[in-house]
Write a protein that holds these residues in place. Structure first.
Motif, PDB file in Angstrom:
ATOM      1  N   THR A  73       0.852  -1.181   0.000  1.00 42.45           N
ATOM      2  CA  THR A  73       0.000   0.000   0.000  1.00 42.45           C
ATOM      3  C   THR A  73       0.891   1.235   0.000  1.00 42.45           C
ATOM      4  OG1 THR A  73      -1.704  -1.166   1.241  1.00 42.45           O
ATOM      5  CG2 THR A  73      -1.834   1.234   1.211  1.00 42.45           C
ATOM      6  N   LEU A  74       0.801   2.034  -1.047  1.00 41.77           N
ATOM      7  CA  LEU A  74       1.668   3.206  -1.152  1.00 41.77           C
ATOM      8  C   LEU A  74       1.290   4.272  -0.128  1.00 41.77           C
ATOM      9  CD1 LEU A  74       1.941   3.578  -5.038  1.00 41.77           C
ATOM     10  CD2 LEU A  74       3.528   2.479  -3.462  1.00 41.77           C
ATOM     11  N   GLN A  75       0.010   4.493   0.062  1.00 42.56           N
ATOM     12  CA  GLN A  75      -0.451   5.495   1.026  1.00 42.56           C
ATOM     13  C   GLN A  75      -1.607   4.887   1.813  1.00 42.56           C
ATOM     14  OE1 GLN A  75       0.869   8.685   1.388  1.00 42.56           O
ATOM     15  NE2 GLN A  75      -0.435   8.960   3.190  1.00 42.56           N
ATOM     16  N   PRO A 120       4.619  14.943 -11.398  1.00 41.68           N
ATOM     17  CA  PRO A 120       3.334  15.552 -10.994  1.00 41.68           C
ATOM     18  C   PRO A 120       3.083  15.433  -9.497  1.00 41.68           C
ATOM     19  CG  PRO A 120       3.068  14.135 -12.922  1.00 41.68           C
ATOM     20  CD  PRO A 120       4.446  13.878 -12.391  1.00 41.68           C
ATOM     21  N   GLN A 121       2.402  16.404  -8.955  1.00 39.44           N
ATOM     22  CA  GLN A 121       1.990  16.397  -7.556  1.00 39.44           C
ATOM     23  C   GLN A 121       0.472  16.220  -7.482  1.00 39.44           C
ATOM     24  OE1 GLN A 121       3.484  19.916  -8.325  1.00 39.44           O
ATOM     25  NE2 GLN A 121       5.242  18.604  -8.813  1.00 39.44           N
ATOM     26  N   LEU A 122       0.010  15.744  -6.327  1.00 36.27           N
ATOM     27  CA  LEU A 122      -1.420  15.596  -6.069  1.00 36.27           C
ATOM     28  C   LEU A 122      -1.867  16.752  -5.186  1.00 36.27           C
ATOM     29  CD1 LEU A 122      -1.623  11.767  -5.275  1.00 36.27           C
ATOM     30  CD2 LEU A 122      -2.225  12.892  -7.405  1.00 36.27           C
ATOM     31  N   TYR A 123      -2.804  17.530  -5.662  1.00 32.04           N
ATOM     32  CA  TYR A 123      -3.342  18.663  -4.910  1.00 32.04           C
ATOM     33  C   TYR A 123      -4.748  18.280  -4.428  1.00 32.04           C
ATOM     34  CZ  TYR A 123       0.546  21.350  -6.737  1.00 32.04           C
ATOM     35  OH  TYR A 123       1.810  21.806  -7.040  1.00 32.04           O
ATOM     36  N   LEU A 124      -4.918  18.259  -3.093  1.00 28.64           N
ATOM     37  CA  LEU A 124      -6.135  17.750  -2.481  1.00 28.64           C
ATOM     38  C   LEU A 124      -6.841  18.853  -1.700  1.00 28.64           C
ATOM     39  CD1 LEU A 124      -4.690  14.446  -0.960  1.00 28.64           C
ATOM     40  CD2 LEU A 124      -5.623  14.780  -3.243  1.00 28.64           C
ATOM     41  N   LEU A 125      -8.163  18.835  -1.735  1.00 29.07           N
ATOM     42  CA  LEU A 125      -8.989  19.651  -0.853  1.00 29.07           C
ATOM     43  C   LEU A 125      -9.538  18.737   0.226  1.00 29.07           C
ATOM     44  CD1 LEU A 125     -10.989  21.901  -3.352  1.00 29.07           C
ATOM     45  CD2 LEU A 125      -8.947  22.487  -2.038  1.00 29.07           C
ATOM     46  N   SER A 157      -8.456  22.410   4.365  1.00 26.85           N
ATOM     47  CA  SER A 157      -7.055  22.648   4.008  1.00 26.85           C
ATOM     48  C   SER A 157      -6.805  22.202   2.582  1.00 26.85           C
ATOM     49  CB  SER A 157      -6.112  21.894   4.962  1.00 26.85           C
ATOM     50  OG  SER A 157      -6.362  20.499   4.894  1.00 26.85           O
ATOM     51  N   VAL A 158      -5.754  22.767   1.986  1.00 26.87           N
ATOM     52  CA  VAL A 158      -5.235  22.327   0.693  1.00 26.87           C
ATOM     53  C   VAL A 158      -3.911  21.619   0.955  1.00 26.87           C
ATOM     54  CG1 VAL A 158      -4.413  23.037  -1.577  1.00 26.87           C
ATOM     55  CG2 VAL A 158      -6.328  24.252  -0.526  1.00 26.87           C
ATOM     56  N   ARG A 159      -3.801  20.391   0.513  1.00 25.41           N
ATOM     57  CA  ARG A 159      -2.603  19.604   0.795  1.00 25.41           C
ATOM     58  C   ARG A 159      -1.985  19.124  -0.512  1.00 25.41           C
ATOM     59  NH1 ARG A 159      -3.454  16.776   6.604  1.00 25.41           N
ATOM     60  NH2 ARG A 159      -5.205  18.028   7.308  1.00 25.41           N
ATOM     61  N   VAL A 160      -0.668  19.008  -0.477  1.00 24.13           N
ATOM     62  CA  VAL A 160       0.094  18.592  -1.651  1.00 24.13           C
ATOM     63  C   VAL A 160       0.792  17.285  -1.319  1.00 24.13           C
ATOM     64  CG1 VAL A 160       1.876  19.224  -3.302  1.00 24.13           C
ATOM     65  CG2 VAL A 160       0.440  21.006  -2.275  1.00 24.13           C
ATOM     66  N   LEU A 161       0.577  16.278  -2.149  1.00 28.05           N
ATOM     67  CA  LEU A 161       1.249  14.983  -2.000  1.00 28.05           C
ATOM     68  C   LEU A 161       2.279  14.834  -3.107  1.00 28.05           C
ATOM     69  CD1 LEU A 161      -1.687  12.540  -1.153  1.00 28.05           C
ATOM     70  CD2 LEU A 161      -0.258  13.857   0.396  1.00 28.05           C
ATOM     71  N   ARG A 162       3.483  14.424  -2.710  1.00 29.97           N
ATOM     72  CA  ARG A 162       4.559  14.204  -3.671  1.00 29.97           C
ATOM     73  C   ARG A 162       4.996  12.748  -3.607  1.00 29.97           C
ATOM     74  NH1 ARG A 162       5.457  19.557  -2.082  1.00 29.97           N
ATOM     75  NH2 ARG A 162       5.985  20.964  -3.804  1.00 29.97           N
ATOM     76  N   HIS A 163       5.488  12.251  -4.713  1.00 28.81           N
ATOM     77  CA  HIS A 163       5.977  10.883  -4.764  1.00 28.81           C
ATOM     78  C   HIS A 163       7.306  10.799  -4.009  1.00 28.81           C
ATOM     79  CE1 HIS A 163       2.976   9.617  -7.722  1.00 28.81           C
ATOM     80  NE2 HIS A 163       3.182  10.780  -8.312  1.00 28.81           N
ATOM     81  N   GLY A 164       7.467   9.740  -3.246  1.00 29.69           N
ATOM     82  CA  GLY A 164       8.709   9.552  -2.507  1.00 29.69           C
ATOM     83  C   GLY A 164       8.434   9.132  -1.090  1.00 29.69           C
TER      84      GLY A 164
END
Length: 551
Positions: free
Chosen positions: A7-9, A432-437, A445-452
């Motif tokens: 599971t990645l996340q 690419p980044q994931l931008y979530l509300l 909140s606005v959150r940013v998920l990055r690979h790694g």
């Protein structure tokens, strides 16, 4: 069978949370369910940080979660058996089975003690698993469905002091919907369970809908007769208001027993026998901007009990937490008292630990661990009582304020709920980044998920210059962790020791006045450092050697 998965996340939202001594130590742990995973957390009583001990996939949907402890237990005539000083875990899921787990701290995993099948798989309304209720003395467990079916299992020990579970005892009732189930604390009398139910048989056969309007919710008590080995409906009473959940009151030698019925706008204490109902309105915010005609309900609660006292923390759907206490006269409750405690995010579950922490598993947004600094007994906050005269339909009012009795000590990130998501490379990172509300209301909140992989910063040490290379080495080959960090500069070498802190050492044996080209372990307990002079000497030797000698 062992299943391998990646599971990645993992899920960050928490649906259920219980606390107990699962490892058998004096420290209390918190067990949370995140949809299809179980996670065991341990708050550090010194720092207040929450550490994850174990995360396990269950490959199913966790519908309910409870903890219990078997009562008593001796080993020999004099020595008390400390093996029973831990809690078991009961899981209700979509598997059609009841599963009892035990945490094994030596191997750090959950051991499946019992697994009993009673129905089909899937989240079905007539298959038990949605509701769990434990007898406070750990003698029985009731697992119920949304409709009709309820099963009771007797818990005991065999001759080898191992946990045993009986065959299921049925407590079914047709045409009945269940809203909540709790175990009633009756000391060591026959175990008893309380259920919020509604009978829809008459409403189902009335096409006009008038019968549905007249149908009342009932509070039903089920008793497990240990002598006759069967379950009976001991008592059923219709309720005036629609209730959403029950809170069990300590009984036996610790309290008056009974249940608190949390309904719309009211909190009511009920018990069998000569006890009359005690009813207290739920306070509302003064100058509240919400609709004044809208009812107020409690959505979550936590119980704290010691040998000398007990109280409840109940939270409204606005996040306001009230401290609820009961005044008794010879085991007869005479008064309910409510006092505004603090305001925290609306929780799906709350746990009060014996170490003085309050864990809040937020329904929306991040989860929090609070230190209970004060119990709210000595402040100037008004206390509301069921004995205060009020007109029918009136209620009490209070003014919310910043935190006073609670001190936040740790915060656990949660993306739940994710309302919108966009994938874009707005930061020009070539990935690419994931931008979530995420979240709801003022906690959005606005959150940013990055690979790694996430990196935790353990220590910071200032360097005198820009290094050319960095190595980590062990002192001995059988050591588990590296002992030194070797940092090479243009004209020097810095040796740092790795421990609780990162500090410079001068007696490591490394030459610090020259840059290091390479270093590594040599043999079982030796280290080798390659410096510029050695490299120059080896190069000169190779220049004066023949081709055969070079090879």
């Amino acid at each position: 069978m062992y299943l391998y998965n990646l599971t990645l996340q993992r899920a960050t939202g928490i649906t259920h949370a219980v606390h107990g001594n699962f490892s058998g130590s004096k420290m209390q742990e918190i067990l949370v369910s995140r949809g299809k995973t179980l996670e065991l957390l341990r708050p550090d009583p010194n720092t207040g940080k929450v550490h994850t001990l174990l995360t396990m996939e269950v490959f199913g949907v966790i519908r309910s979660l409870m903890s219990f402890r078997l009562t008593g237990g001796t080993k020999g005539p004099y020595l008390e058996l400390f093996l029973f000083r831990f809690d078991y875990i009961v899981v209700g899921s979509d598997s059609g089975r009841i599963v009892i787990l035990e945490y094994i701290p030596q191997k750090n995993y959950f051991d499946k003690v019992h697994q009993e099948t009673f129905g089909k798989s899937g989240c079905r309304r007539i298959v038990p698993g949605q509701y769990l209720a434990i007898d406070p003395k750990g003698r029985a467990v009731m697992i119920g469905a949304i409709e009709k079916q309820k099963l009771v299992y007797i818990l005991n020990r065999d001759a080898q002091a191992r946990l045993t579970i009986s065959s299921p005892l049925e407590a079914h009732k047709s045409n009945t919907l269940v809203y909540h189930t709790v175990g009633v604390d009756v000391g060591f009398e026959n175990p008893m369970f309380a259920c919020l139910e509604i009978d829809y048989e008459e409403a189902d056969s009335d096409p006009t809908g008038e019968a549905a309007q007249r149908t009342q919710q009932t509070l039903t008590f089920y008793e497990l007769d240990l002598g006759l080995n069967h379950v009976v409906r001991k008592y059923s009473e219709p309720l005036e208001e629609h209730a959403n959940f029950l809170v069990s009151v300590p009984g036996g030698n610790d309290g008056p027993s009974g249940v608190l019925v949390c309904s719309e706008n009211y909190l009511t204490y009920k018990n069998l026998g000569d006890q009359h109902d005690i009813r207290c309105p739920i306070p509302r915010r003064r100058n509240d901007l919400d609709d004044p005609e809208r009812g107020m309900i409690f959505v979550c609660s936590a119980t704290h009990r010691t040998k000398s006292m007990f109280f409840f923390l109940a939270q409204t759907e606005q996040g306001d937490v009230f401290k609820v206490t009961l005044e008794t006269d010879e085991d007869v409750v005479t008064e309910i008292r409510l006092k505004y405690f603090d305001t925290v995010p609306v929780a799906s579950a709350m746990c009060v630990l014996k170490t003085g922490f309050l864990f809040v598993a937020s329904e929306f947004g991040n989860h929090y661990l609070y230190q209970i600094a004060h119990l709210g007994d000595d402040d100037d906050e008004p206390e509301f009582s069921s004995a205060m005269p009020l007109e029918e339909g009136d209620t009490f009012f209070f003014a919310p304020r910043p935190l006073r009795n609670l001190v936040p000590v740790d915060e656990m990130d949660s993306l739940s709920p994710i309302l919108a998501c966009q994938v874009a490379d707005l930061a020009n990172e070539d990935t690419p980044q994931l931008y979530l509300l995420c979240g709801r209301g003022p906690r959005s909140s606005v959150r940013v998920l990055r690979h790694g992989l996430e990196v935790s910063e353990m220590a910071v040490s200032e360097l005198p210059g820009n290094p050319n290379a960095v190595w980590t080495v062990k002192r001995r080959a059988d050591e588990e962790f590296d002992a030194y960090i070797i940092v090479s500069f243009v004209n020097a070498t810095l040796v740092l020791s790795i421990g609780e802190t990162v500090e410079e050492v001068t007696d490591s044996g490394f030459l610090g006045t020259t840059p290091t080209l390479c270093c590594s372990s040599l043999g079982d307990d030796a280290l080798v450092q390659v410096i510029f002079y050695c490299f120059f000497l080896i190069r000169c030797m190779l220049l004066f050697c023949s081709s055969e000698e070079r090879s």
